[in-house]
Design a protein around this motif. Sequence first.
Motif, mmCIF file in Angstrom:
data_model
loop_
_atom_site.group_PDB
_atom_site.id
_atom_site.type_symbol
_atom_site.label_atom_id
_atom_site.label_comp_id
_atom_site.label_asym_id
_atom_site.label_seq_id
_atom_site.Cartn_x
_atom_site.Cartn_y
_atom_site.Cartn_z
ATOM 1 N N PRO A 1 16.010 7.057 -0.924
ATOM 2 C CA PRO A 1 16.096 5.770 -1.581
ATOM 3 C C PRO A 1 16.645 4.863 -0.838
ATOM 4 C CG PRO A 1 16.958 7.536 -2.691
ATOM 5 C CD PRO A 1 16.640 8.092 -1.353
ATOM 6 N N CYS A 2 16.400 3.232 -0.994
ATOM 7 C CA CYS A 2 16.982 2.131 -0.452
ATOM 8 C C CYS A 2 18.342 1.914 -0.930
ATOM 9 C CB CYS A 2 16.102 0.922 -0.558
ATOM 10 S SG CYS A 2 16.356 0.241 -2.474
ATOM 11 N N GLY A 3 19.121 1.126 -0.341
ATOM 12 C CA GLY A 3 20.346 0.670 -0.704
ATOM 13 C C GLY A 3 20.563 0.229 -1.956
ATOM 14 N N ASN B 1 10.374 -4.050 -7.894
ATOM 15 C CA ASN B 1 10.964 -3.013 -8.361
ATOM 16 C C ASN B 1 10.638 -1.632 -7.892
ATOM 17 O OD1 ASN B 1 13.316 -3.088 -10.149
ATOM 18 N ND2 ASN B 1 12.642 -1.404 -11.329
ATOM 19 N N CYS B 2 11.809 -0.963 -7.346
ATOM 20 C CA CYS B 2 11.552 0.218 -6.989
ATOM 21 C C CYS B 2 11.256 1.398 -7.688
ATOM 22 C CB CYS B 2 12.733 0.631 -5.925
ATOM 23 S SG CYS B 2 12.917 -0.087 -4.534
ATOM 24 N N ALA B 3 10.705 2.509 -7.400
ATOM 25 C CA ALA B 3 10.520 3.329 -8.262
ATOM 26 C C ALA B 3 11.767 4.307 -9.189
ATOM 27 C CB ALA B 3 9.605 4.773 -7.546
ATOM 28 N N GLU B 4 12.843 4.174 -8.142
ATOM 29 C CA GLU B 4 14.058 4.809 -8.645
ATOM 30 C C GLU B 4 14.532 4.089 -9.919
ATOM 31 O OE1 GLU B 4 12.989 3.995 -5.676
ATOM 32 O OE2 GLU B 4 13.964 5.470 -4.069
ATOM 33 N N ARG B 5 14.661 2.577 -9.501
ATOM 34 C CA ARG B 5 15.240 1.736 -10.443
ATOM 35 C C ARG B 5 14.272 1.711 -11.809
ATOM 36 N NH1 ARG B 5 15.772 -3.406 -7.695
ATOM 37 N NH2 ARG B 5 15.008 -2.399 -5.853
ATOM 38 N N GLY C 1 0.865 -1.076 0.141
ATOM 39 C CA GLY C 1 0.098 -0.133 -0.124
ATOM 40 C C GLY C 1 0.773 1.254 0.080
ATOM 41 N N PHE C 2 2.098 1.209 -0.058
ATOM 42 C CA PHE C 2 2.931 2.264 -0.120
ATOM 43 C C PHE C 2 3.301 2.615 -1.768
ATOM 44 C CE2 PHE C 2 6.860 4.540 0.895
ATOM 45 C CZ PHE C 2 6.689 5.106 2.240
ATOM 46 N N THR C 3 3.082 3.632 -2.001
ATOM 47 C CA THR C 3 3.305 4.368 -3.284
ATOM 48 C C THR C 3 4.293 5.024 -3.342
ATOM 49 O OG1 THR C 3 1.722 5.876 -3.338
ATOM 50 C CG2 THR C 3 0.739 3.982 -4.184
ATOM 51 N N VAL C 4 5.406 4.760 -4.240
ATOM 52 C CA VAL C 4 6.637 5.585 -4.674
ATOM 53 C C VAL C 4 6.498 6.109 -6.050
ATOM 54 C CG1 VAL C 4 9.016 5.730 -4.341
ATOM 55 C CG2 VAL C 4 7.739 3.868 -3.071
ATOM 56 N N GLY C 5 6.921 7.496 -6.245
ATOM 57 C CA GLY C 5 7.206 7.758 -7.489
ATOM 58 C C GLY C 5 8.685 8.678 -7.668
HETATM 59 N N1 THU Z 1 10.463 1.195 -2.556
HETATM 60 C C1 THU Z 1 10.772 2.090 -3.504
HETATM 61 O O1 THU Z 1 10.079 2.174 -4.716
HETATM 62 N N2 THU Z 1 11.813 2.759 -3.464
HETATM 63 C C2 THU Z 1 12.849 2.606 -2.365
HETATM 64 O O2 THU Z 1 13.769 3.266 -2.478
HETATM 65 C C3 THU Z 1 12.495 1.727 -1.257
HETATM 66 C C4 THU Z 1 11.251 1.076 -1.085
HETATM 67 C C5 THU Z 1 9.225 0.466 -2.616
HETATM 68 C C6 THU Z 1 9.325 -0.901 -2.510
HETATM 69 C C7 THU Z 1 8.044 -1.395 -2.016
HETATM 70 O O3 THU Z 1 7.006 -1.332 -3.102
HETATM 71 C C8 THU Z 1 7.590 -0.077 -1.002
HETATM 72 O O4 THU Z 1 8.192 0.823 -1.453
HETATM 73 C C9 THU Z 1 7.559 -0.715 0.292
HETATM 74 O O5 THU Z 1 8.706 -0.962 0.686
#
Ligand code: THU
Length: 138
Positions: A89-91, A52-56, A23-27
Motif C-alpha cells: 500500500p502507498c503512504g 482513490n486507492c483500493a485500500e481507502r 491500466g493498473f488495477t488494484v483490489g
Molecule cells: N493504487 C492503489 O489502489 N493503492 C495503492 O496503495 C497505491 C496505488 C492505485 C492508484 C492508481 O489507480 C494505480 O494504483 C497506479 O498508481
Amino acid sequence: MEPNELCKLAIEAMAHAYAPYSGFTVGAALLCGDGTVYQGCNIENAAYSPTNCAERTAFFKAVYDGHRDFTAIAVCGGKDGVITGVFPPCGVCRQVMREFCGDDFRIYLVNAAGFETVTLAQLLPFGFRAEEHMSING
Ligand code: THU
C-alpha cells in the motif's frame, strides 16, 4: 475468516477497478473485527490526483457503515489485472490504516502464488497518531 479467503476477495475486487489511465488495477478486502468484509478497488480520475486507492475505498465504505475496528486487509494489484508481484500500500493508505488500526493490524500482500504477511508497525513505523498528538481517540 482465513487469510487466503480474504486474499480471494481482494482478487475479486480487482475486477471492479476503474483504471483507464494507468491500466493498473488494484483490489482490497478489509476484515472488520466482527467478521464483516468490505471490498475496494482503485478509482482513477482524468485529473489524476482525485484518484482513490483500493485500500481507502474499502476503509471509507466500512467507516461509512459504522465500522471502526479492523483486523486485516488483503491487497493485490497488477497491470491489466495480472498479478506479477506483491503490491504494498502507498503512504497515504498506510496513514489511513493508522487512523483506525493498531500496530498488529495485518496486511496480506497477494502475489502470484499466495501472499506475504506484514503488520502496520512494519509498514508505517514512527507514524503520526492522533491519540499521541491531538488528545482524541483515548
Ligand atoms: N493504487 C492503489 O489502489 N493503492 C495503492 O496503495 C497505491 C496505488 C492505485 C492508484 C492508481 O489507480 C494505480 O494504483 C497506479 O498508481
